[in-house]
Write an enzyme that holds these catalytic residues in place. Structure first.
Site, PDB file in Angstrom:
ATOM      1  N   GLY A 228      63.002  34.566  66.981  1.00  0.00           N
ATOM      2  CA  GLY A 228      64.039  33.824  66.273  1.00  0.00           C
ATOM      3  C   GLY A 228      65.402  34.482  66.379  1.00  0.00           C
ATOM      4  N   ASP A 229      65.598  35.307  67.380  1.00  0.00           N
ATOM      5  CA  ASP A 229      66.911  35.945  67.550  1.00  0.00           C
ATOM      6  C   ASP A 229      67.078  36.266  69.036  1.00  0.00           C
ATOM      7  OD1 ASP A 229      69.361  37.342  66.939  1.00  0.00           O
ATOM      8  OD2 ASP A 229      68.620  37.602  64.902  1.00  0.00           O
TER       9      ASP A 229
END
Ligand SMILES: *[C@@H]1O[C@H](CO)[C@@H](O)[C@H](O)[C@H]1NC(C)=O
Ligand SMILES: *[C@@H]1O[C@H](CO)[C@@H](O)[C@H](O)[C@H]1NC(C)=O
Ligand SMILES: *[C@@H]1O[C@H](CO)[C@@H](O)[C@H](O)[C@H]1NC(C)=O
Ligand SMILES: *[C@@H]1O[C@H](CO)[C@@H](O)[C@H](O)[C@H]1NC(C)=O
Ligand SMILES: *[C@@H]1O[C@H](CO)[C@@H](O)[C@H](O)[C@H]1NC(C)=O
Ligand SMILES: *[C@@H]1O[C@H](CO)[C@@H](O)[C@H](O)[C@H]1NC(C)=O
Ligand SMILES: *[C@@H]1O[C@H](CO)[C@@H](O)[C@H](O)[C@H]1NC(C)=O
Ligand SMILES: *[C@@H]1O[C@H](CO)[C@@H](O)[C@H](O)[C@H]1NC(C)=O
Ligand SMILES: *[C@@H]1O[C@H](CO)[C@@H](O)[C@H](O)[C@H]1NC(C)=O
Ligand SMILES: *[C@@H]1O[C@H](CO)[C@@H](O)[C@H](O)[C@H]1NC(C)=O
Ligand SMILES: *[C@@H]1O[C@H](CO)[C@@H](O)[C@H](O)[C@H]1NC(C)=O
Ligand SMILES: *[C@@H]1O[C@H](CO)[C@@H](O)[C@H](O)[C@H]1NC(C)=O
Length: 417
Positions: A228-229
């Site tokens: 998620g990054d």
């Protein structure tokens, strides 16, 4: 001694060894150390550290049991000519209080780590099954959107390393970034699988695949990153980095930065090539982010800073296949500030130049903006090229938004960011 005392002693020894065998043990044969996991699910870190102490020079470390519990930090540095063989799963413990108080400093950005590892001529082979399981869900729930929560540990930091090879390792549910590489040269990391996915609505920010600092000559080949990054991120003083044949899901794609965080410090990133990448549902194909020229908040916290100097140059992102990329294919922002202020976008003196996206970028984005390039008014960007973007399908329009580019190559700006 009398036979009866000897008998009593051996009887006691039998019980002592029976008790001891519950905790993890090291079996050493020649220069090979095999770690046997505890029988009572207690901390296996002491036995693993012992194995590295006994066999960490000209040796082999075998982690072949199905499950090892890691309840405490590990530091295994200065290794030399060692082969680590992991076929089991290492499962990190859930005592957040312990980890936040004890995780080891990375030496940058106030980040910290659960395991610092490195040396010269190290091979770490996970045979595509050896797994780091960070028990990350408890961290995603605990952080609950707090970015760069102090003491939330990076799973593995490769530090002060040279001439080393990492292959076939899996990272699932990492606590924070899966990996950092710090002060290292000539490292190949291939066949790496990373998947940090929240099973509820807790956000999974800061689950970067890997971040590099003070590194030269690093190759990332055949990585799968679900997170998620940033999928793979190059930070301060990273040079001659090659990313090839990789698939990125859901995260942000290839990231250059954040950089320019420390007021007055000089840092650079150059000679980075990413090629033959498949990006599925990521936010970008590749993007560059610098802090503004004005320090905001108090570094070294990962969110605060600005005023850094230096340059990013000679970066190439080519042969990407995009599936449903949610943002832009290419992005530059020199506005990075997590402190709320956003009117300092023209103040950075960090110089970005000679960056090429393409040729060979195909597929689709779910946005009408192919590129958003915001360079600082105080350090306009020359040599920004977008080659062959006609092959990319967008939704609605085909915008190229720009500020402060000098003679862009291969495209005309359609407006400002
Ligand atoms: C790096 O490791 C070498 C030995 O492997 C050691 O001599 C040196 O001091 C270390 N450097 C740092 C910055 O830790
Ligand atoms: C550090 O540990 C102490 C007790 O051992 C605890 O009270 C404190 O909250 C911990 N700090 C963090 C940041 O978890
Ligand atoms: C968690 O770690 C803290 C600090 O090290 C310690 O005081 C506490 O006993 C641990 N909790 C459990 C459940 O082990
Ligand atoms: C790429 O890595 C995966 C593990 O993530 C492995 O299963 C696969 O065999 C590797 N592919 C090649 C061509 O080595
Ligand atoms: C990542 O992990 C999630 C949850 O375990 C799983 O559903 C998903 O299929 C995995 N993604 C990939 C690409 O392996
Ligand atoms: C990055 O490299 C430059 C040039 O070698 C050096 O001056 C600077 O101190 C390095 N940055 C950091 C933060 O170590
Ligand atoms: C970038 O690559 C070129 C060509 O290989 C090389 O001459 C130059 O030294 C590299 N730059 C850095 C900072 O390593
Ligand atoms: C740019 O970097 C690439 C490697 O990524 C290198 O092959 C090339 O020579 C470099 N170009 C310059 C002008 O340094
Ligand atoms: C840096 O980390 C330490 C320990 O993890 C923490 O106590 C401190 O608040 C952090 N500093 C900042 C600026 O976040
Ligand atoms: C892309 O999105 C479309 C529409 O939402 C969907 O049908 C397709 O399966 C997605 N492709 C991938 C590779 O996720
Ligand atoms: C950028 O490329 C131009 C043209 O190839 C070259 O003259 C210039 O030196 C490069 N800039 C940097 C910082 O390498
Ligand atoms: C940019 O605009 C000029 C002038 O209208 C045009 O000649 C040129 O072909 C355009 N370039 C691109 C890549 O669209």
């Amino acid at each position: 001694m009398s036979p009866s005392v000897a008998k009593l002693l051996s009887f006691l020894l039998f019980f002592a060894s029976f008790t001891l065998v519950l905790s993890g043990t090291v079996q050493k044969e020649g220069s090979t150390c095999t770690v046997h996991a505890s029988r009572d699910a207690s901390d296996d870190a002491p036995a693993i550290l012992e194995a590295f102490r006994l066999c960490g020079t000209d040796g082999v470390i075998q982690l072949h049991d199905p499950l090892y519990h890691i309840e405490s930090v590990m530091e295994t540095i200065g290794l030399s000519n060692v082969q680590v063989d992991l076929t089991g799963r290492m499962l990190w413990g859930t005592n957040i209080t312990y980890w936040r108080n004890n995780s080891l400093p990375l030496g940058y950005q106030n980040q910290s780590t659960a395991w610092v590892f490195g040396g010269d001529h190290v091979t770490f082979d996970g045979h595509n099954i050896g797994t780091f399981d960070g028990n990350g869900q408890i961290w995603y729930d605990f952080a609950d959107g707090i970015s760069n929560l102090a003491g939330r540990p990076i799973s593995l930091t490769i530090a002060n390393s040279t001439n080393s090879h990492y292959t076939g390792i899996r990272f699932v549910q990492s606590q924070f970034w899966s990996m950092a590489i710090n002060r290292s040269e000539n490292i190949l990391l291939e066949n790496i699988y990373i998947n940090s996915t929240s099973n509820n609505s807790s956000p999974i920010q800061n689950t970067d695949g890997v971040d590099t600092f003070y590194c030269d000559g690093i190759t990332f080949r055949n990585w799968t990153v679900v997170n998620g990054d940033d999928s793979i991120s190059m930070k301060a003083n990273s040079t001659n980095i090659l990313i090839q044949d990789s698939v990125f899901f859901n995260g942000a794609g290839v990231a250059i930065g954040s950089i320019g965080q420390m007021d007055g410090a000089f840092e650079f990133i150059s000679n980075v090539t990413a090629e033959r990448v498949v990006a599925i549902g990521t936010h970008f194909a590749a993007y560059i982010k610098t802090f503004t020229g004005v320090q905001q908040g108090f570094p070294p916290n990962g969110n605060s800073g600005g005023g850094g100097l230096g340059f990013a140059t000679n970066l190439t992102f080519r042969d990407f296949t995009l599936h449903n990329v949610t943002g832009n294919v290419a992005e530059i922002t020199q506005c990075t500030s997590f402190e709320g202020l956003s009117n300092e976008c023209d103040t950075s003196l960090f110089q970005i130049s000679n960056i090429t996206w393409g040729p060979g970028i195909t597929g689709s984005i779910q946005s009408d903006t192919l590129a958003s390039m915001q360079c600082s008014g105080d350090a306009p960007c020359p040599g920004i090229a977008l080659l062959g973007f006609d092959d990319i399908t967008s939704v609605g329009g085909r915008e190229f938004k720009c500020n402060n580019l000098v003679n862009p190559i291969g495209f005309n700006c359609t407006g400002s960011t």
